[in-house]
Design a protein around this motif. Structure first.
Motif, mmCIF file in Angstrom:
data_model
loop_
_atom_site.group_PDB
_atom_site.id
_atom_site.type_symbol
_atom_site.label_atom_id
_atom_site.label_comp_id
_atom_site.label_asym_id
_atom_site.label_seq_id
_atom_site.Cartn_x
_atom_site.Cartn_y
_atom_site.Cartn_z
ATOM 1 N N SER A 40 -57.197 -22.855 103.484
ATOM 2 C CA SER A 40 -57.252 -21.423 103.764
ATOM 3 C C SER A 40 -58.414 -20.730 103.063
ATOM 4 O O SER A 40 -58.552 -19.519 103.140
ATOM 5 C CB SER A 40 -55.928 -20.764 103.359
ATOM 6 N N ASP A 41 -59.257 -21.487 102.382
ATOM 7 C CA ASP A 41 -60.376 -20.914 101.628
ATOM 8 C C ASP A 41 -61.392 -20.169 102.486
ATOM 9 O O ASP A 41 -62.016 -19.227 102.015
ATOM 10 C CB ASP A 41 -61.118 -22.010 100.853
ATOM 11 N N GLU A 42 -61.566 -20.565 103.725
ATOM 12 C CA GLU A 42 -62.642 -19.968 104.534
ATOM 13 C C GLU A 42 -62.453 -18.476 104.796
ATOM 14 O O GLU A 42 -63.404 -17.769 105.074
ATOM 15 C CB GLU A 42 -62.790 -20.723 105.848
ATOM 16 N N HIS A 43 -61.229 -17.972 104.672
ATOM 17 C CA HIS A 43 -60.955 -16.562 104.945
ATOM 18 C C HIS A 43 -60.770 -15.742 103.669
ATOM 19 O O HIS A 43 -60.375 -14.591 103.738
ATOM 20 C CB HIS A 43 -59.698 -16.426 105.815
ATOM 21 N N ARG A 44 -61.076 -16.335 102.520
ATOM 22 C CA ARG A 44 -60.849 -15.654 101.250
ATOM 23 C C ARG A 44 -62.153 -15.224 100.600
ATOM 24 O O ARG A 44 -63.192 -15.841 100.803
ATOM 25 C CB ARG A 44 -60.126 -16.583 100.274
ATOM 26 N N SER A 45 -62.042 -14.178 99.776
ATOM 27 C CA SER A 45 -63.190 -13.769 98.974
ATOM 28 C C SER A 45 -63.390 -14.797 97.870
ATOM 29 O O SER A 45 -62.503 -15.613 97.589
ATOM 30 C CB SER A 45 -62.945 -12.386 98.362
ATOM 31 N N GLU A 46 -64.551 -14.749 97.223
ATOM 32 C CA GLU A 46 -64.814 -15.685 96.128
ATOM 33 C C GLU A 46 -63.782 -15.523 95.016
ATOM 34 O O GLU A 46 -63.323 -16.500 94.440
ATOM 35 C CB GLU A 46 -66.231 -15.483 95.582
ATOM 36 N N GLN A 47 -63.401 -14.291 94.717
ATOM 37 C CA GLN A 47 -62.410 -14.045 93.668
ATOM 38 C C GLN A 47 -61.060 -14.658 94.055
ATOM 39 O O GLN A 47 -60.388 -15.278 93.235
ATOM 40 C CB GLN A 47 -62.256 -12.552 93.420
ATOM 41 N N GLU A 48 -60.671 -14.511 95.306
ATOM 42 C CA GLU A 48 -59.403 -15.088 95.763
ATOM 43 C C GLU A 48 -59.448 -16.612 95.722
ATOM 44 O O GLU A 48 -58.455 -17.257 95.395
ATOM 45 C CB GLU A 48 -59.082 -14.613 97.178
ATOM 46 N N LYS A 49 -60.614 -17.190 96.043
ATOM 47 C CA LYS A 49 -60.751 -18.646 95.993
ATOM 48 C C LYS A 49 -60.578 -19.165 94.568
ATOM 49 O O LYS A 49 -59.868 -20.142 94.335
ATOM 50 C CB LYS A 49 -62.120 -19.068 96.531
ATOM 51 N N VAL A 50 -61.236 -18.517 93.618
ATOM 52 C CA VAL A 50 -61.125 -18.941 92.223
ATOM 53 C C VAL A 50 -59.690 -18.790 91.737
ATOM 54 O O VAL A 50 -59.141 -19.676 91.086
ATOM 55 C CB VAL A 50 -62.102 -18.146 91.328
ATOM 56 N N ARG A 51 -59.057 -17.673 92.082
ATOM 57 C CA ARG A 51 -57.672 -17.441 91.673
ATOM 58 C C ARG A 51 -56.735 -18.508 92.266
ATOM 59 O O ARG A 51 -55.867 -19.036 91.576
ATOM 60 C CB ARG A 51 -57.244 -16.042 92.119
ATOM 61 N N ALA A 52 -56.931 -18.847 93.534
ATOM 62 C CA ALA A 52 -56.094 -19.857 94.183
ATOM 63 C C ALA A 52 -56.302 -21.228 93.546
ATOM 64 O O ALA A 52 -55.348 -21.980 93.336
ATOM 65 C CB ALA A 52 -56.390 -19.904 95.680
ATOM 66 N N ARG A 53 -57.562 -21.559 93.239
ATOM 67 C CA ARG A 53 -57.835 -22.856 92.615
ATOM 68 C C ARG A 53 -57.235 -22.911 91.218
ATOM 69 O O ARG A 53 -56.700 -23.936 90.806
ATOM 70 C CB ARG A 53 -59.333 -23.116 92.589
ATOM 71 N N ALA A 54 -57.331 -21.817 90.492
ATOM 72 C CA ALA A 54 -56.733 -21.767 89.152
ATOM 73 C C ALA A 54 -55.220 -21.930 89.241
ATOM 74 O O ALA A 54 -54.612 -22.641 88.441
ATOM 75 C CB ALA A 54 -57.096 -20.454 88.464
ATOM 76 N N ALA A 55 -54.609 -21.299 90.234
ATOM 77 C CA ALA A 55 -53.161 -21.436 90.420
ATOM 78 C C ALA A 55 -52.796 -22.874 90.762
ATOM 79 O O ALA A 55 -51.830 -23.424 90.220
ATOM 80 C CB ALA A 55 -52.669 -20.484 91.504
ATOM 81 N N ALA A 56 -53.576 -23.500 91.642
ATOM 82 C CA ALA A 56 -53.297 -24.883 92.030
ATOM 83 C C ALA A 56 -53.454 -25.833 90.851
ATOM 84 O O ALA A 56 -52.743 -26.825 90.750
ATOM 85 C CB ALA A 56 -54.222 -25.307 93.174
ATOM 86 N N LEU A 57 -54.377 -25.510 89.944
ATOM 87 C CA LEU A 57 -54.578 -26.348 88.761
ATOM 88 C C LEU A 57 -53.590 -26.042 87.650
ATOM 89 O O LEU A 57 -53.556 -26.727 86.645
ATOM 90 C CB LEU A 57 -56.006 -26.149 88.231
ATOM 91 N N GLY A 58 -52.824 -24.978 87.836
ATOM 92 C CA GLY A 58 -51.836 -24.618 86.824
ATOM 93 C C GLY A 58 -52.425 -23.882 85.636
ATOM 94 O O GLY A 58 -51.834 -23.877 84.562
ATOM 95 N N VAL A 59 -53.595 -23.255 85.803
ATOM 96 C CA VAL A 59 -54.219 -22.540 84.683
ATOM 97 C C VAL A 59 -54.311 -21.039 84.928
ATOM 98 O O VAL A 59 -55.004 -20.341 84.201
ATOM 99 C CB VAL A 59 -55.628 -23.096 84.347
ATOM 100 N N LEU A 60 -53.614 -20.547 85.931
ATOM 101 C CA LEU A 60 -53.637 -19.118 86.201
ATOM 102 C C LEU A 60 -52.826 -18.404 85.122
ATOM 103 O O LEU A 60 -51.663 -18.719 84.888
ATOM 104 C CB LEU A 60 -53.055 -18.811 87.583
ATOM 105 N N ALA A 61 -53.452 -17.463 84.456
ATOM 106 C CA ALA A 61 -52.797 -16.765 83.350
ATOM 107 C C ALA A 61 -51.699 -15.849 83.864
ATOM 108 O O ALA A 61 -51.773 -15.323 84.976
ATOM 109 C CB ALA A 61 -53.826 -15.949 82.572
ATOM 110 N N GLU A 62 -50.697 -15.656 83.033
ATOM 111 C CA GLU A 62 -49.653 -14.690 83.330
ATOM 112 C C GLU A 62 -50.263 -13.283 83.286
ATOM 113 O O GLU A 62 -51.221 -13.055 82.549
ATOM 114 C CB GLU A 62 -48.536 -14.786 82.289
ATOM 115 N N PRO A 63 -49.718 -12.334 84.038
ATOM 116 C CA PRO A 63 -50.228 -10.965 83.956
ATOM 117 C C PRO A 63 -50.145 -10.447 82.522
ATOM 118 O O PRO A 63 -49.219 -10.790 81.778
ATOM 119 C CB PRO A 63 -49.295 -10.171 84.872
ATOM 120 N N LEU A 64 -51.129 -9.649 82.158
ATOM 121 C CA LEU A 64 -51.151 -9.112 80.802
ATOM 122 C C LEU A 64 -49.977 -8.173 80.594
ATOM 123 O O LEU A 64 -49.582 -7.441 81.481
ATOM 124 C CB LEU A 64 -52.460 -8.359 80.560
#
Length: 102
Positions: A40-64
Motif C-alpha cells: 500500500s506504499d504507493e498511495h502514501r506520503s513519505e511520512q506515512e511510509k516511514v510511520r508504517a515501516r516503523a510500525a511494521a518493525l515494532g519501533v513506532l513510539a507510543e504517543p507522547l
C-alpha cells in the motif's frame, strides 16, 4: 483467499518466527501485515511510509503523554533515553535503504 508460496532464507524465517512467537501470532499473520504495508506504499506520503515501516518493525513510539512538571528532570531524561535504546540501528537501516533507492 489466495495462497502465495514464498521462499525465504533461513535467517529471515527465523526472525519472522521469533516475532510471531513474541506477538502470539502466526508467521502467516506477520508476513501478511508486512506485505500489506509494502503493497500500500504507493498511495502514501513519505511520512506515512516511514510511520508504517516503523510500525511494521515494532519501533513506532507510543504517543507522547503530558509531562508532570513535578517529576525530576533527570528521571524524565533517563526514561526518554531508555525508551529509544536500540532504535538507532533500525532507523539508520531505514535511512540507508531509502538513500539506496534514490
Amino acid at each position: 483467499m489466495k495462497q502465495l508460496l514464498l521462499r525465504v532464507d533461513d535467517d529471515l524465517h527465523a526472525r519472522l518466527a521469533e516475532r510471531a512467537k513474541r506477538e502470539h501470532r502466526s508467521v502467516n499473520a506477520i508476513a501478511n501485515e508486512i506485505l500489506n504495508v509494502v503493497g500500500s506504499d504507493e498511495h502514501r506520503s513519505e511520512q506515512e511510509k516511514v510511520r508504517a515501516r516503523a510500525a511494521a518493525l515494532g519501533v513506532l513510539a507510543e504517543p507522547l503523554r503530558p509531562v508532570d512538571v513535578t517529576e525530576d528532570p533527570e528521571e524524565l531524561r533517563a526514561r526518554a533515553a531508555e525508551s529509544m535504546r536500540g532504535a538507532g540501528r533500525i532507523l539508520d537501516a531505514i535511512i540507508d535503504e531509502d538513500r539506496d533507492r534514490l
